[in-house]
Design an enzyme around this catalytic site. Structure first.
Site, PDB file in Angstrom:
ATOM      1  N   TRP A  34     -33.762  13.896 -25.361  1.00 48.77           N
ATOM      2  CA  TRP A  34     -33.121  15.105 -24.837  1.00 48.77           C
ATOM      3  C   TRP A  34     -31.988  14.731 -23.884  1.00 48.77           C
ATOM      4  O   TRP A  34     -32.159  13.858 -23.017  1.00 48.77           O
ATOM      5  CB  TRP A  34     -34.174  15.953 -24.127  1.00 48.77           C
ATOM      6  CG  TRP A  34     -33.687  17.255 -23.573  1.00 48.77           C
ATOM      7  CD1 TRP A  34     -33.163  18.300 -24.276  1.00 48.77           C
ATOM      8  CD2 TRP A  34     -33.717  17.666 -22.204  1.00 48.77           C
ATOM      9  NE1 TRP A  34     -32.857  19.334 -23.433  1.00 48.77           N
ATOM     10  CE2 TRP A  34     -33.188  18.976 -22.142  1.00 48.77           C
ATOM     11  CE3 TRP A  34     -34.144  17.054 -21.020  1.00 48.77           C
ATOM     12  CZ2 TRP A  34     -33.067  19.687 -20.953  1.00 48.77           C
ATOM     13  CZ3 TRP A  34     -34.034  17.761 -19.833  1.00 48.77           C
ATOM     14  CH2 TRP A  34     -33.499  19.053 -19.801  1.00 48.77           C
ATOM     15  N   SER A 100     -38.915  10.336 -26.602  1.00 55.24           N
ATOM     16  CA  SER A 100     -38.979  11.564 -25.811  1.00 55.24           C
ATOM     17  C   SER A 100     -39.006  12.790 -26.722  1.00 55.24           C
ATOM     18  O   SER A 100     -39.920  12.961 -27.517  1.00 55.24           O
ATOM     19  CB  SER A 100     -37.814  11.594 -24.817  1.00 55.24           C
ATOM     20  OG  SER A 100     -37.959  12.615 -23.877  1.00 55.24           O
ATOM     21  N   MET A 101     -38.004  13.655 -26.630  1.00 58.38           N
ATOM     22  CA  MET A 101     -37.924  14.814 -27.519  1.00 58.38           C
ATOM     23  C   MET A 101     -37.899  14.385 -28.981  1.00 58.38           C
ATOM     24  O   MET A 101     -38.418  15.070 -29.864  1.00 58.38           O
ATOM     25  CB  MET A 101     -36.669  15.621 -27.187  1.00 58.38           C
ATOM     26  CG  MET A 101     -36.440  16.846 -28.035  1.00 58.38           C
ATOM     27  SD  MET A 101     -34.900  17.670 -27.546  1.00 58.38           S
ATOM     28  CE  MET A 101     -34.861  18.987 -28.769  1.00 58.38           C
ATOM     29  N   ASP A 229     -43.948   7.244 -15.605  1.00 56.44           N
ATOM     30  CA  ASP A 229     -43.037   8.219 -16.211  1.00 56.44           C
ATOM     31  C   ASP A 229     -43.144   9.536 -15.454  1.00 56.44           C
ATOM     32  O   ASP A 229     -44.183  10.192 -15.483  1.00 56.44           O
ATOM     33  CB  ASP A 229     -43.403   8.399 -17.686  1.00 56.44           C
ATOM     34  CG  ASP A 229     -42.370   9.195 -18.462  1.00 56.44           C
ATOM     35  OD1 ASP A 229     -41.765  10.110 -17.876  1.00 56.44           O
ATOM     36  OD2 ASP A 229     -42.190   8.917 -19.659  1.00 56.44           O
ATOM     37  N   HIS A 258     -39.492   6.890 -17.373  1.00 55.49           N
ATOM     38  CA  HIS A 258     -39.192   7.485 -18.673  1.00 55.49           C
ATOM     39  C   HIS A 258     -38.103   6.699 -19.394  1.00 55.49           C
ATOM     40  O   HIS A 258     -38.165   6.514 -20.608  1.00 55.49           O
ATOM     41  CB  HIS A 258     -38.747   8.937 -18.467  1.00 55.49           C
ATOM     42  CG  HIS A 258     -38.760   9.756 -19.703  1.00 55.49           C
ATOM     43  ND1 HIS A 258     -39.910  10.046 -20.414  1.00 55.49           N
ATOM     44  CD2 HIS A 258     -37.742  10.381 -20.375  1.00 55.49           C
ATOM     45  CE1 HIS A 258     -39.617  10.804 -21.456  1.00 55.49           C
ATOM     46  NE2 HIS A 258     -38.304  11.009 -21.465  1.00 55.49           N
TER      47      HIS A 258
END
Length: 289
Positions: A34, A100-101, A229, A258
């Site tokens: 993202w 992630s996304m 994270d 992250h």
């Protein structure tokens, strides 16, 4: 450096994905996180090329150099775009890497397109099975956090991008990366549509991949997450994701934030190379937790 047309919009204008396809050998496809674009993978691309891989990176629609298509930011669209990319490049036995996304994108692809053309799977710093706090995910992110993020984006998306770059590498000790690296991240976020930014938050709010994860079977799978994270807390995401995929290998990077694709770049590259060279339906070595 190429464009792939995936559809036309309501006005007949092409919706295109920007992608880069370099190297020869084992095909590896990496999806962006993202607010980020294909450039996030520069460390891993270099390492994978050195190990004899063909590496394909691309920008999700609305991100980077891909088209900004109004009203089409959802996981079904993202998964269908990925399917068209794999088909258009005629890729087979792909090592598919989500970040992630992008982990949600990959999981939706595996369920919606039955994992076609994919031989191995890596899920890095993922938001799956779900990110938000709920009765089944008590360690998830509170709704108030998402609401503030939305408000901050609408108020000043560029100031929000600065906050995001900080949080991406936030840890408990000294800063994990230089200010120059944070500026590099912020440069990527400038190309994301505001609609795409807000849609990503809404997707985190409304999507639970628990059932779709059942589609991931009989395939070498790697789950990677940082113990520190702050954007996708490990107890809410990585731990639950690894549990949902009991045959996967779970790598927890100690103290990693992250943005471990930068802070733990070499470790991630090594784990991806190890995965790429794993024959289909063969168990990876024991987890390093």
């Amino acid at each position: 450096m190429s464009m792939l047309e995936v559809e036309t919009d309501m006005l007949g204008r092409p919706v295109e994905l920007y992608y880069e396809d370099v190297g020869y050998g084992f095909p590896v496809v990496l999806t962006n996180g993202w607010l980020l674009d294909h450039n996030m993978w520069e460390h891993q691309v270099a390492d994978l090329l050195d190990k004899g891989c063909r590496v394909i990176t691309y920008d999700r629609r609305g991100f980077g150099q891909s088209s900004q298509s109004q009203g089409s930011y959802n996981y079904n669209r993202f998964a269908d775009d990925l399917a068209l990319l794999l088909q258009g490049l005629d890729l087979n036995d792909v090592t598919l890497v989500g970040y992630s996304m992008g982990v949600g994108e990959v999981v939706r692809y595996m369920a919606r397109h039955l994992g076609q053309r994919v031989g191995r799977l890596a899920l890095v710093s993922g938001v799956a099975p779900s990110l938000v706090r709920s009765p089944t995910n008590p360690d998830g992110v509170d709704e108030s956090v998402l609401e503030k993020m939305e408000a901050d984006i609408r108020d000043d998306r560029y100031e929000f991008s600065s906050w995001f770059a900080d949080q991406l590498f936030e840890g408990d000790g000294e800063p994990a990366v230089s200010d120059a690296t944070k500026r590099w991240i912020q440069a990527q976020t400038r190309h994301v549509s505001t609609e795409g930014m807000l849609a990503g938050i809404q997707l985190c709010r409304e999507t639970d991949f628990t059932e779709e994860l059942r589609a991931i079977i009989n395939i070498p799978s790697l789950v990677v997450h940082g113990s520190n994270d702050h954007l996708a807390p490990i107890a809410a995401t990585g731990d639950r994701l690894a549990k949902a995929l009991p045959d996967s290998v779970y790598r927890v990077y100690d103290d990693a934030p992250h943005g471990l694709f930068v802070t733990h770049a070499q470790e991630l590259s090594s784990d991806l190379v190890e995965l790429v060279k794993t024959p289909p339906n063969v168990t990876l070595p024991a987890a390093r937790v």
